[in-house]
Design an enzyme around this catalytic site. Sequence first.
Site, PDB file in Angstrom:
ATOM      1  N   GLY A   1     -31.618  28.617  47.842  1.00 36.40           N
ATOM      2  CA  GLY A   1     -30.944  29.713  47.153  1.00 36.40           C
ATOM      3  C   GLY A   1     -31.069  30.988  47.952  1.00 36.40           C
ATOM      4  N   THR A   2     -30.746  32.102  47.287  1.00 34.22           N
ATOM      5  CA  THR A   2     -30.782  33.396  47.937  1.00 34.22           C
ATOM      6  C   THR A   2     -32.204  33.752  48.351  1.00 34.22           C
ATOM      7  OG1 THR A   2     -29.242  33.909  46.163  1.00 34.22           O
ATOM      8  CG2 THR A   2     -29.831  35.735  47.618  1.00 34.22           C
ATOM      9  N   TYR A   3     -33.157  33.385  47.494  1.00 39.85           N
ATOM     10  CA  TYR A   3     -34.522  33.873  47.693  1.00 39.85           C
ATOM     11  C   TYR A   3     -35.424  32.909  48.435  1.00 39.85           C
ATOM     12  CZ  TYR A   3     -32.981  37.477  44.583  1.00 39.85           C
ATOM     13  OH  TYR A   3     -32.266  38.511  44.050  1.00 39.85           O
ATOM     14  N   GLY A   4     -35.067  31.634  48.449  1.00 38.27           N
ATOM     15  CA  GLY A   4     -35.981  30.719  49.100  1.00 38.27           C
ATOM     16  C   GLY A   4     -35.442  29.318  49.237  1.00 38.27           C
TER      17      GLY A   4
ATOM     18  N   VAL B   1     -36.374  25.228  48.374  1.00 33.93           N
ATOM     19  CA  VAL B   1     -37.186  24.437  47.438  1.00 33.93           C
ATOM     20  C   VAL B   1     -37.342  23.015  47.994  1.00 33.93           C
ATOM     21  CG1 VAL B   1     -37.414  23.624  45.058  1.00 33.93           C
ATOM     22  CG2 VAL B   1     -36.292  25.826  45.508  1.00 33.93           C
TER      23      VAL B   1
ATOM     24  N   LYS C   1     -41.420  26.021  45.914  1.00 28.55           N
ATOM     25  CA  LYS C   1     -40.419  27.056  46.221  1.00 28.55           C
ATOM     26  C   LYS C   1     -41.043  28.035  47.197  1.00 28.55           C
ATOM     27  CE  LYS C   1     -37.333  30.479  44.145  1.00 28.55           C
ATOM     28  NZ  LYS C   1     -36.662  30.938  42.935  1.00 28.55           N
TER      29      LYS C   1
ATOM     30  N   ASP D   1     -30.152  35.613  35.218  1.00 25.01           N
ATOM     31  CA  ASP D   1     -29.442  34.717  36.147  1.00 25.01           C
ATOM     32  C   ASP D   1     -29.341  33.319  35.558  1.00 25.01           C
ATOM     33  OD1 ASP D   1     -27.996  34.018  38.334  1.00 25.01           O
ATOM     34  OD2 ASP D   1     -29.694  33.761  39.678  1.00 25.01           O
TER      35      ASP D   1
HETATM   36  N1  LIG Z   1     -38.907  22.880  39.790  1.00 29.40           N
HETATM   37  C1  LIG Z   1     -37.851  22.377  40.448  1.00 29.40           C
HETATM   38  N2  LIG Z   1     -37.677  21.040  40.541  1.00 29.40           N
HETATM   39  C2  LIG Z   1     -36.608  20.518  41.209  1.00 29.40           C
HETATM   40  N3  LIG Z   1     -35.642  21.250  41.786  1.00 29.40           N
HETATM   41  C3  LIG Z   1     -35.755  22.587  41.719  1.00 29.40           C
HETATM   42  C4  LIG Z   1     -36.859  23.231  41.058  1.00 29.40           C
HETATM   43  N4  LIG Z   1     -36.699  24.571  41.146  1.00 29.40           N
HETATM   44  C5  LIG Z   1     -35.557  24.758  41.828  1.00 29.40           C
HETATM   45  N5  LIG Z   1     -34.983  23.578  42.172  1.00 29.40           N
HETATM   46  C6  LIG Z   1     -33.715  23.375  42.912  1.00 29.40           C
HETATM   47  O1  LIG Z   1     -33.568  24.390  43.891  1.00 29.40           O
HETATM   48  C7  LIG Z   1     -32.395  25.183  43.612  1.00 29.40           C
HETATM   49  C8  LIG Z   1     -32.673  26.628  44.012  1.00 29.40           C
HETATM   50  O2  LIG Z   1     -33.811  27.092  43.280  1.00 29.40           O
HETATM   51  P1  LIG Z   1     -33.905  28.565  42.724  1.00 29.40           P
HETATM   52  O3  LIG Z   1     -32.655  28.801  41.908  1.00 29.40           O
HETATM   53  O4  LIG Z   1     -35.207  28.767  42.057  1.00 29.40           O
HETATM   54  O5  LIG Z   1     -33.842  29.395  44.097  1.00 29.40           O
HETATM   55  P2  LIG Z   1     -33.261  30.837  44.354  1.00 29.40           P
HETATM   56  O6  LIG Z   1     -33.414  31.135  45.816  1.00 29.40           O
HETATM   57  O7  LIG Z   1     -33.928  31.812  43.424  1.00 29.40           O
HETATM   58  O8  LIG Z   1     -31.731  30.616  43.948  1.00 29.40           O
HETATM   59  P3  LIG Z   1     -30.586  31.630  43.493  1.00 29.40           P
HETATM   60  O9  LIG Z   1     -29.722  31.840  44.701  1.00 29.40           O
HETATM   61  O10 LIG Z   1     -29.856  30.865  42.400  1.00 29.40           O
HETATM   62  O11 LIG Z   1     -31.228  32.867  42.971  1.00 29.40           O
HETATM   63  C9  LIG Z   1     -32.100  24.957  42.121  1.00 29.40           C
HETATM   64  O12 LIG Z   1     -30.724  25.126  41.797  1.00 29.40           O
HETATM   65  C10 LIG Z   1     -32.537  23.507  41.949  1.00 29.40           C
HETATM   66  O13 LIG Z   1     -31.513  22.627  42.396  1.00 29.40           O
END
Ligand SMILES: Nc1ncnc2c1ncn2[C@@H]1O[C@H](COP(=O)(O)OP(=O)(O)OP(=O)(O)O)[C@@H](O)[C@H]1O
Length: 245
Positions: free
Chosen positions: A13-16, A18, A33, A134
């Site tokens: 995603g934007t922040y990291g 996973v 994450k 979000d």
């Molecule tokens: N606990 C988890 N178990 C399995 N998959 C996960 C988990 N947490 C996140 N993911 C996967 O990773 C993806 C990205 O995670 P997350 O949304 O927390 O990251 P982000 O960088 O904050 O994303 P965004 O751009 O939406 O803000 C999720 O859409 C999901 O598919």
Amino acid sequence: MEKYLKVSVVGQGTYGIVYKVKCRSTGKEFALKRYNYGVEDSTVRELSCLAALKGHPYVVSVHDCFFDEGKVAMLLSYVPYTLSGIIHKGHGLKSYHEPGRVERSIPLSFVAHFSRQVAHALSCMHEMNIVHRDLTPFNVLLTEDLTVKVADMGLSRQCSKWMSPTVVTEAYRAPELFDECGKYRLEYTCAIDMWSLGVMIAEAMEGEVIFRQRLDHREKSMYRIIAETLGSQRPLLRIDCILGP
Ligand SMILES: Nc1ncnc2c1ncn2[C@@H]1O[C@H](COP(=O)(O)OP(=O)(O)OP(=O)(O)O)[C@@H](O)[C@H]1O
């Protein structure tokens, strides 16, 4: 981090990024994450919101926090499905098949089931004055037995009078976050999460993203798309599907 073995990347995603990881001694699976940047506001907010909600049955559990390759990383329960995957690809829905119902991609009982569990998580967050900001079908995760786990609290914060308006993925963004000219507004409340939940329910019922640019449309503001979709002739949700024949 030596305790865990990285198995695969499950999301970015934007922040990291996973990863699915496995504990070397117990074999138990987790999600790791790892944030792209240092200790940013979003990292602190996500950790503090998840800590405040620890033990909630419909919020993803955080188990540990440490550094991985010099970046902050959070160890979460591994949750295999996203609501988006279930709505659009049917993943994990076997146990919700309803014989004899009109064929539809998502059984109504499942729509009721996930809505109730997301609403429960939101109600708890809102009681603590935390706004998620979000909520999308990519951030609503589901376990093997289809229990909801709300995730991605990187934009979550304590609600206050003025807050950043550039939040929530566009298709799920409440109309009070912008005006007719597409200008952003700073004053909103936890109610923006309820709008996002409503949009997800409509998406599950219709099997498609409700508020989006259509190919035949010229570029329109999301405010206009919402107004035109809700004002269109075709009822958004077919009431006969809810009440039955
Ligand atoms: N606990 C988890 N178990 C399995 N998959 C996960 C988990 N947490 C996140 N993911 C996967 O990773 C993806 C990205 O995670 P997350 O949304 O927390 O990251 P982000 O960088 O904050 O994303 P965004 O751009 O939406 O803000 C999720 O859409 C999901 O598919």
